[in-house]
Design an enzyme around this catalytic site. Sequence first.
Site, short mmCIF file in Angstrom:
data_model
loop_
_atom_site.label_atom_id
_atom_site.label_comp_id
_atom_site.label_asym_id
_atom_site.label_seq_id
_atom_site.Cartn_x
_atom_site.Cartn_y
_atom_site.Cartn_z
N SER A 105 40.41 17.87 2.72
CA SER A 105 41.56 18.60 2.62
C SER A 105 42.64 17.95 3.29
O SER A 105 42.35 17.25 4.36
CB SER A 105 41.42 20.13 3.31
OG SER A 105 41.18 19.83 4.89
N CYS A 106 43.98 18.15 3.11
CA CYS A 106 44.96 17.31 3.72
C CYS A 106 45.97 18.21 4.59
O CYS A 106 46.37 19.54 4.14
CB CYS A 106 46.10 16.94 2.62
SG CYS A 106 47.21 16.09 3.03
N CYS A 107 45.94 17.72 5.80
CA CYS A 107 47.06 18.42 6.61
C CYS A 107 46.45 20.02 7.01
O CYS A 107 47.27 20.83 7.44
CB CYS A 107 48.35 18.52 6.24
SG CYS A 107 49.15 16.86 5.92
N GLY A 108 45.08 20.14 6.73
CA GLY A 108 44.70 21.49 7.02
C GLY A 108 45.16 22.75 6.10
O GLY A 108 45.07 23.76 6.43
N LYS A 109 45.72 22.31 4.83
CA LYS A 109 46.13 23.38 3.99
C LYS A 109 45.12 23.45 2.77
O LYS A 109 45.72 24.19 1.76
CB LYS A 109 47.58 22.83 3.51
CG LYS A 109 48.69 22.93 4.56
CD LYS A 109 49.93 22.51 4.18
CE LYS A 109 50.93 22.39 5.46
NZ LYS A 109 52.37 21.98 5.04
#
Length: 262
Positions: A105-109
């Site tokens: 996942s990217c940047c917790g999004k």
Amino acid sequence: MNDKVTAVRDVWRYEQGEISKVEDRMVTEFPLTVILNGSEFVTLVCTPEHIEELVIGFLASEGVIRFQKEIKRFTIDESLGFVYVDLVHPETLDQKDYTKRVIGSCCGKGRHFYFQQDVKTAKTAVSQIKISPEACLALMKDMQQGSGTFQDTGGVHNAALCDTEKLLLMRTDIGRHNALDKLYGHCLLNGMSVRDKLIVFSGRISSEVLLKAAKIGVSIVISKSAPTELAIQMAEELNITAIGFVRNGSFNVYTHPERIRE
């Protein structure tokens, strides 16, 4: 290697009720094995031109490098179909990151990617460039007319890097991903900024294609074909304007229509 891009063979053509023997030109396939820091890394099946751009673009897209200066040695052996690449800092390369399919996942999004390296290399588009509908149609027409290899063989994909008015660079390959990697490699080799550029593309916008565009850093992708649903999700999240079905004077805008100038 350019003289190896196409070949002529005899074929039997059925036309207007008759079969006749004619010569036909077709595109070649070239297996290219990349040896990275002394170990086999990948074999790319490609159109044998702009090989350095292809390999450097591929390595950057995979997250192996970010800049051309990270490469210590680059050697092409055309006769054997090998490229030898040594990095300045080989100790920073973890081979496991490039061989195992994982979801990150990217940047917790909660963005989902195929490989862990996608999390590190896919860029959210920040450019606010706008393009007119007329320019979308004109750029697609220019790209299609500009590919001599496609006109001769019908067997390649085309990708072009453009500004909002004209084609700046076009690359051709049997693999749609390869055509994009060649664009990326050219930009890295020549220090070419892509911040206010866009990509015009002949193939469908798959999730892999969308990710490559995000890694290159463009904010608009224009294709004559359709996108996939996952590609649209990714384009929405990465702030990329995805335009498809550019043909016969019309097109569809799937994400971020604010970049289309009215």
